[in-house]
Design a protein around this motif. Sequence first.
Motif, PDB file in Angstrom:
ATOM      1  N   GLN A   1      47.990  32.621  34.750  1.00 15.58           N
ATOM      2  CA  GLN A   1      46.817  32.745  35.555  1.00 15.58           C
ATOM      3  C   GLN A   1      46.147  34.184  35.536  1.00 15.58           C
ATOM      4  N   CYS A   2      44.847  34.343  35.824  1.00 13.33           N
ATOM      5  CA  CYS A   2      44.098  35.590  35.733  1.00 13.33           C
ATOM      6  C   CYS A   2      42.736  35.435  36.297  1.00 13.33           C
ATOM      7  N   ALA A   3      42.217  36.513  36.554  1.00 15.62           N
ATOM      8  CA  ALA A   3      41.114  36.678  37.096  1.00 15.62           C
ATOM      9  C   ALA A   3      40.571  35.881  38.394  1.00 15.62           C
ATOM     10  N   GLN A   4      41.632  35.952  39.304  1.00 16.77           N
ATOM     11  CA  GLN A   4      41.577  35.275  40.644  1.00 16.77           C
ATOM     12  C   GLN A   4      40.563  35.868  41.466  1.00 16.77           C
ATOM     13  N   ASN A   5      39.942  35.336  42.121  1.00 15.37           N
ATOM     14  CA  ASN A   5      38.965  35.636  43.234  1.00 15.37           C
ATOM     15  C   ASN A   5      37.535  36.267  42.410  1.00 15.37           C
ATOM     16  N   ILE A   6      37.408  35.945  41.490  1.00 12.49           N
ATOM     17  CA  ILE A   6      36.045  36.092  40.794  1.00 12.49           C
ATOM     18  C   ILE A   6      35.270  34.907  40.752  1.00 12.49           C
ATOM     19  N   LEU A   7      34.171  34.937  41.321  1.00 11.43           N
ATOM     20  CA  LEU A   7      33.100  33.868  41.295  1.00 11.43           C
ATOM     21  C   LEU A   7      32.466  33.647  39.870  1.00 11.43           C
ATOM     22  N   ALA A   8      32.807  32.824  38.948  1.00 11.63           N
ATOM     23  CA  ALA A   8      32.142  32.674  37.732  1.00 11.63           C
ATOM     24  C   ALA A   8      32.515  31.180  37.335  1.00 11.63           C
ATOM     25  N   ARG A   9      31.535  30.642  36.294  1.00 11.83           N
ATOM     26  CA  ARG A   9      31.780  29.274  35.876  1.00 11.83           C
ATOM     27  C   ARG A   9      30.832  29.117  34.731  1.00 11.83           C
ATOM     28  N   HIS A  10      31.096  28.105  34.001  1.00 10.69           N
ATOM     29  CA  HIS A  10      30.200  27.810  32.792  1.00 10.69           C
ATOM     30  C   HIS A  10      30.399  28.836  31.588  1.00 10.69           C
ATOM     31  N   PHE A  11      31.665  29.154  31.322  1.00 11.44           N
ATOM     32  CA  PHE A  11      31.965  30.100  30.307  1.00 11.44           C
ATOM     33  C   PHE A  11      31.260  29.417  28.858  1.00 11.44           C
ATOM     34  N   GLY A  12      30.819  30.575  28.154  1.00 15.69           N
ATOM     35  CA  GLY A  12      30.205  30.228  26.797  1.00 15.69           C
ATOM     36  C   GLY A  12      30.973  30.620  25.698  1.00 15.69           C
ATOM     37  N   ALA A  13      31.590  31.740  25.909  1.00 13.78           N
ATOM     38  CA  ALA A  13      32.250  32.602  24.649  1.00 13.78           C
ATOM     39  C   ALA A  13      33.219  33.552  25.137  1.00 13.78           C
ATOM     40  N   VAL A  14      34.209  33.624  24.482  1.00 16.04           N
ATOM     41  CA  VAL A  14      35.141  34.787  24.689  1.00 16.04           C
ATOM     42  C   VAL A  14      35.587  35.502  23.404  1.00 16.04           C
ATOM     43  N   ARG A  15      35.453  36.940  23.487  1.00 18.02           N
ATOM     44  CA  ARG A  15      35.547  37.367  22.266  1.00 18.02           C
ATOM     45  C   ARG A  15      36.375  38.836  22.608  1.00 18.02           C
ATOM     46  N   TYR A  16      37.277  39.290  21.653  1.00 10.68           N
ATOM     47  CA  TYR A  16      38.188  40.459  21.593  1.00 10.68           C
ATOM     48  C   TYR A  16      37.818  41.369  20.524  1.00 10.68           C
ATOM     49  N   CYS A  17      37.980  42.701  20.878  1.00 11.73           N
ATOM     50  CA  CYS A  17      37.745  43.759  19.822  1.00 11.73           C
ATOM     51  C   CYS A  17      38.989  43.767  18.824  1.00 11.73           C
ATOM     52  N   GLU A  18      38.837  43.280  17.709  1.00 13.15           N
ATOM     53  CA  GLU A  18      39.928  43.237  16.732  1.00 13.15           C
ATOM     54  C   GLU A  18      40.689  44.735  16.491  1.00 13.15           C
ATOM     55  N   GLY A  19      39.948  45.732  16.611  1.00 16.79           N
ATOM     56  CA  GLY A  19      40.463  47.079  16.510  1.00 16.79           C
ATOM     57  C   GLY A  19      41.246  47.449  17.719  1.00 16.79           C
ATOM     58  N   ASN A  20      40.986  47.106  18.966  1.00 20.92           N
ATOM     59  CA  ASN A  20      41.762  47.356  19.899  1.00 20.92           C
ATOM     60  C   ASN A  20      41.722  46.267  20.747  1.00 20.92           C
ATOM     61  N   PRO A  21      42.600  44.981  20.482  1.00 19.48           N
ATOM     62  CA  PRO A  21      42.741  43.675  21.156  1.00 19.48           C
ATOM     63  C   PRO A  21      42.817  43.671  22.410  1.00 19.48           C
ATOM     64  N   ASN A  22      43.358  44.911  23.269  1.00 13.89           N
ATOM     65  CA  ASN A  22      43.526  44.847  24.615  1.00 13.89           C
ATOM     66  C   ASN A  22      42.050  44.701  25.477  1.00 13.89           C
ATOM     67  N   TYR A  23      40.993  44.851  24.556  1.00 18.12           N
ATOM     68  CA  TYR A  23      39.613  44.790  25.334  1.00 18.12           C
ATOM     69  C   TYR A  23      39.098  43.367  24.678  1.00 18.12           C
ATOM     70  N   VAL A  24      38.893  42.612  26.216  1.00 14.66           N
ATOM     71  CA  VAL A  24      38.339  41.241  25.901  1.00 14.66           C
ATOM     72  C   VAL A  24      36.956  40.908  26.662  1.00 14.66           C
ATOM     73  N   TYR A  25      36.051  40.313  26.298  1.00 12.42           N
ATOM     74  CA  TYR A  25      34.685  40.194  27.044  1.00 12.42           C
ATOM     75  C   TYR A  25      34.648  38.557  27.130  1.00 12.42           C
ATOM     76  N   ALA A  26      34.135  37.858  28.353  1.00 10.68           N
ATOM     77  CA  ALA A  26      33.831  36.713  28.373  1.00 10.68           C
ATOM     78  C   ALA A  26      32.384  36.441  29.163  1.00 10.68           C
ATOM     79  N   SER A  27      31.726  35.629  28.325  1.00 10.84           N
ATOM     80  CA  SER A  27      30.224  35.379  28.865  1.00 10.84           C
ATOM     81  C   SER A  27      30.592  34.266  29.877  1.00 10.84           C
TER      82      SER A  27
END
Length: 266
Positions: free
Chosen positions: A1-27
């Motif tokens: 489980q992660c991202a507790q206490n963040i008010l967010a819903r209806h996710f459209g995409a999750v992408r990570y940086c292949e050159g530095n996979p520690n960086y991940v973004y979610a819309s």
Amino acid sequence: QCAQNILARHFGAVRYCEGNPNYVYASCEQGIMKSTDGGATWTMCSGMNYTSSYPGGGYATWSLAVKYDDPNTVLFAKGQTLYKTTNGGSSWSTISSTFGYVRDMDGLTGAANANIVIATVKNSATSNWPQVMRSTDFGSTWTTINGTASGIPASITGYTGALGMLAVSKGFPNSVWVELVLNNGTNSKTYGIYKSDDKGLTFRKLSSTQDLTDNYWQGEWNQAFAVSSTDSLIMAGGAYSTYVTKDGGKTWSGYGDMGKTKPHSD
């Protein structure tokens, strides 16, 4: 489980940086979430944070692309507007406010392809036909690929547009797959799967006749499509049900029963 206490819903995409996979973004409906530890913890990007409007927000947030060799450079499509950040989401510049509705978007894999992005777009102001668009400067300028020379149809008699889904694979950095979903007046169905081996310049239609939409208009909005990172003949897609091919689309196996108990892509 992660991202507790963040008010967010209806996710459209999750992408990570292949050159530095520690960086991940979610819309999501409330903006863009970011992780710098491989998804263990998340924060909202300060330049795209609408959590104060939760549970509202009302933003169509389907697509993201993260630059292969720069985790701070990201493209984000919201409604018909295309945005770009070069500072990890602290601020965003508008590339175009009339770009069209981006249904899917991804950067090609590999350092040599770091600036190439492919997107499937519907511009309702001109046509609902799915356009395949290509950028070689990571989103600053774009070219429409559709047409006889490219192999992606610009129109087909008896069909109207629905959507196009993309797949790229880190195991095959020069390849792009497009699932074209079209409306035949009765419902929206998979018309064909197209593959490019020259970085999205030209495509050929694969010998696949499987409908991945379940024939219930699901192809209009909640379709999923992906290709294996180790075997380009293995593809998966679906809406209510999940379909898998291991021979490049010639035959498919279906899993699920219209979403009642099995995986459901939205």
